[in-house]
Structure formats: C-alpha cells, structure tokens
Design an enzyme around this catalytic site. Structure first.
Site, PDB file in Angstrom:
ATOM      1  N   HIS A  34      15.003   4.373  18.808  1.00 41.97           N
ATOM      2  CA  HIS A  34      14.367   3.063  18.672  1.00 41.97           C
ATOM      3  C   HIS A  34      12.877   3.257  18.485  1.00 41.97           C
ATOM      4  CE1 HIS A  34      15.226  -1.262  18.995  1.00 41.97           C
ATOM      5  NE2 HIS A  34      13.944  -1.363  19.331  1.00 41.97           N
TER       6      HIS A  34
ATOM      7  N   ARG B 298       9.293 -15.009  21.634  1.00 41.73           N
ATOM      8  CA  ARG B 298       8.068 -14.188  21.743  1.00 41.73           C
ATOM      9  C   ARG B 298       7.328 -14.182  20.420  1.00 41.73           C
ATOM     10  NH1 ARG B 298      10.478  -8.735  22.783  1.00 41.73           N
ATOM     11  NH2 ARG B 298       8.376  -7.934  22.912  1.00 41.73           N
TER      12      ARG B 298
END
Ligand code: URA
Length: 417
Positions: free
Chosen positions: A82, A168
């Site tokens: 990731h 967000r």
C-alpha cells in the site's frame, strides 16, 4: 451516549472511552450520526491526534465494520502493498500481477483519489466494464484463481473506511497521521494477509511532507501490523516530483502496461522493484535483493507479468480491447518553459491539483471523472531546459478545464539560471 459529548471530549484533547469510537462508527454507518458530526470528530482528531489505545480501537472497529477475507489453508504467502499516495503512482497495478506470477497471492483493497493524490481504483475504472466492488466470495475466488485482484472498499468490505474516506476528501481532514494509518491498515487487515510492504511517500507532493511525519506514521503502522501478526516492511520514496512519465487516469494504465512489458520509465520500475523485493523476501521466494531482481526481471522478460495483468483484468470483467478507444483525449496543450536554466523544484502538490482541475479527481461529490485526462512530463528536477522547450503536455475532454489546469501548471517549476 451523546455524539456531541464524544466530539467535545476529543476537541478538548481528552482520551475517548473504549466504547465511544465503536458506538460512534456503528451509528455513523447506520445513518444515526450525520456527516457533519463525523466531520467534526475527524477535525478534532486532526488537531489533537489519538492515543495508541484509541488508534487500535479505531482500526479494529473499521476492520469489523464489514467482512474479513479468510483464505483456505494453503502454502501460498498472502500479502499486499500500500502507498500513502502521490502523483503518478501506479505501482499497485504493476506489482499485483508480478507478485501473482511469482506465486504470492495479492488480495488488494485500494482507494480512490484523496485530495490532490491519485487513486488506483479511479485509474482502473478507465478500463471499460471492470468490476471493483465484487462480493467477498467473488473477490476470494479471483485471488485463488489467478493470484491477484484489485478492488475498492465497499458496503461489504471496510464500509467504515469507504464512507469516512469520501468524507475526509471533502472536509480537509485527510492529512491526519492516525486517520491515514487506520484507513490503510483496516483495508489491509480485512484482506486476511500475512505480509505487507508500505510505500510511504515523502515530499512536497505527499501527505508526509517531511521525513519526521513519515517516521511518525511508520511507527503507528508497525504497531498495528505487529498487533495483528502481519510481517511488515516499510520503504520511504521520494514524492518531490511525479512518479513516471504520466499522471492521470487512463494514461497511467497505459504506462503500467508499458512497465509490465518491460518498457516503463526507470524511476517507476525501480520503485516497483523495491516493493516487490520486500514481498519476495518476506515470502521466502528470494534470499536477498539480488535474487529478487532475477525473479522480477524474468517475470517481465518472459511476458508473464503482462499475461497475469490480462488475466486479472479479464477476471474482473474489464475489456482491454475497448480501453484504448476509451482514453483518447479531445484536447491537449503543451506548457512551455519561460526561462533557460536547470529545474531546481517541482511543486508536485500543485501538479496534483492541476490533475484534479483536468478531471482526474472530484471537486464536488457528484462530479464525473474524465478517463481521458492526464499530464505527460517532459522534464524532472535536475534537467536543463531552454526558453520555449516543452515541460508538460496536459490533455482531457473539456477545453475550459484544460485552460484552467494549464494556468496552474505554469507556476509549478522553479528554474535556476
Ligand atoms: N491511502 C489510504 O488508503 N488511506 C489514506 O488515508 C491515505 C492513503
């Protein structure tokens, strides 16, 4: 419990009680807590941080907000990679099929664009027909069938991250280190992996602007990984310039395909190799970097890397035949240098915002992305340029957006005479 009491507690810098976060997230997913209340809590966390205890509770709540993948017992090493996000970062799309070809299983849950950074899922969706929100059973069967699949958080898998991630992006609460950690690690833990390699991007185009921020995040990620028994390696890579020659949507898939066929730009190949090498060593497939280099090169040179990519896309219902026609831009503009000299700085975050302006990311919730949009980079820091020579080629399907993005791009480099 009263939502505003919990928000006030965090706003006042106090530690939340152990069931506050569980209750808040459960109610938010049910729609009993509003986006406004969740945004306020996120902003309070942004300013006041989280204790280690709060972080571990948050991660666990996010993981168990949906289903967790459980693979059949087998000899396969199940792992993932990731990145914390950047500009032109398409390594996941290259790494997954290469690792599958090496015999490592990669059940990847990736994200969409966040603020000015690009998202793997948005890029993959430039491929017509691709399914990035399968059922958990289908996802598991894809990974067991060919060794890899790349999907998004969804209503079934990490729904809390799915909903909070989008919020967000609209509320300037992305660059909070504990929230980034929980967002990443909840997806990775839900995949049922044994090993993980993290690419923490550092620089003016990353969320971690400094090495200190990157180190702070890496400490949290390691703590969470260890508490779930996941092997972890972390690399820090430079995001003071875009990665590769292209950034955008469809054009990044094309560049990933070039890499898989052995024709990619060196910085992108090097970054992908560093990450693959960590996983090959974790899995016991290679004893050191030298051996992993041989495995990596062989997989690309024998055509296996591209073959596994084709299989992955076909299994996910994507149509590569239609892909090229789907990403031809209507408009393009060359941005040229106004000076002679050496490039000493690239404002990579601003390049990211130019990409959003072109149509590669959402400024408003319901905006549609433009799969044809992107930027080609002709130069990088350290290169010498002449007045009038090309710096960028920007392209998309909307001439107004192209004009405003080109304006932004004009002020993204500093040249030393
Ligand atoms: N990648 C994620 O999945 N989440 C973040 O918050 C940042 C990068």
């Amino acid at each position: 419990m009263i939502p505003s009491d919990i928000i006030a507690r965090k706003r006042n810098g106090k530690e939340l009680k152990s069931n506050d976060l569980s209750w808040f997230i459960t109610k938010y997913l049910r729609g009993d807590i509003s986006d406004a209340q969740m945004s306020a809590l996120l902003m309070a966390i942004y300013f006041n941080g989280m204790t280690e205890k709060e972080l571990l509770i948050l991660v666990d709540e996010m993981v168990h907000s949906g289903q967790v993948v459980k693979f059949e017992k087998s000899n396969f090493f199940i792992a993932d990679k990731h990145s914390t996000g950047g500009i032109g970062d398409k390594t996941s799309i290259i790494l997954a099929p290469i690792m599958a070809a090496a015999g490592i299983r990669i059940p990847m849950i990736a994200g969409r664009g966040l603020e000015y950074t690009g998202g793997t899922i948005d890029k993959l969706e430039a491929i017509p027909g691709i399914n990035v929100t399968p059922s958990l059973d289908k996802f598991r069967s894809w990974v067991e069938n060919i060794g890899c699949a790349i999907i998004s958080q969804s209503k079934n898998i990490c729904p809390a991250d799915n909903k909070i991630y989008a919020l967000r992006n609209q509320t300037a609460t992305v660059p909070s280190i504990p929230i980034i950690c929980s967002s990443i690690m909840s997806k990775k833990i839900a995949e049922g992996i044994m090993g993980l390699v993290m690419d923490i991007k550092v620089g003016n185009g990353a969320f971690m602007k400094t090495k200190n921020d990157a180190l702070e995040l890496s400490i949290l990620i390691k703590k969470v990984a260890i508490s779930y028994g996941i092997k972890i390696d972390i690399i820090y890579s430079d995001m003071n310039q875009p990665l590769g020659r292209y950034a955008g949507l469809g054009c990044e898939i094309t560049e990933a395909i070039d890499c898989l066929k052995g024709n990619g730009p060196q910085d992108l190949i090097n970054n992908t190799f560093e990450l693959c090498s960590c996983l090959l060593i974790q899995a016991g497939k290679a004893k050191d970097k030298q051996e992993s280099k041989e495995i990596f090169n062989t997989i690309i040179e024998t055509g296996k890397a591209f073959e596994f990519f084709q299989k992955m896309i076909a299994l996910q219902n994507g149509c590569l035949k239609q892909f090229e026609n789907n990403i031809i831009p209507k408009y393009e503009k060359i941005i040229r240098s106004t000076k002679n000299g050496t490039i000493i700085y690239m404002d990579t975050e601003k390049i990211g915002w130019s990409l959003i302006e072109l149509g590669c990311g959402k400024k408003e919730k319901l905006e549609r992305l433009d799969n044809t949009a992107g930027i080609e980079f002709f130069v990088k820091p350290g290169d010498t340029i002449k007045k009038g020579s090309p710096i960028y080629r920007a392209f998309n399907a909307n001439s107004k957006k192209l004009d405003s993005a080109s304006e932004l791009l004009l002020n993204t480099i500093k040249v030393h005479r």
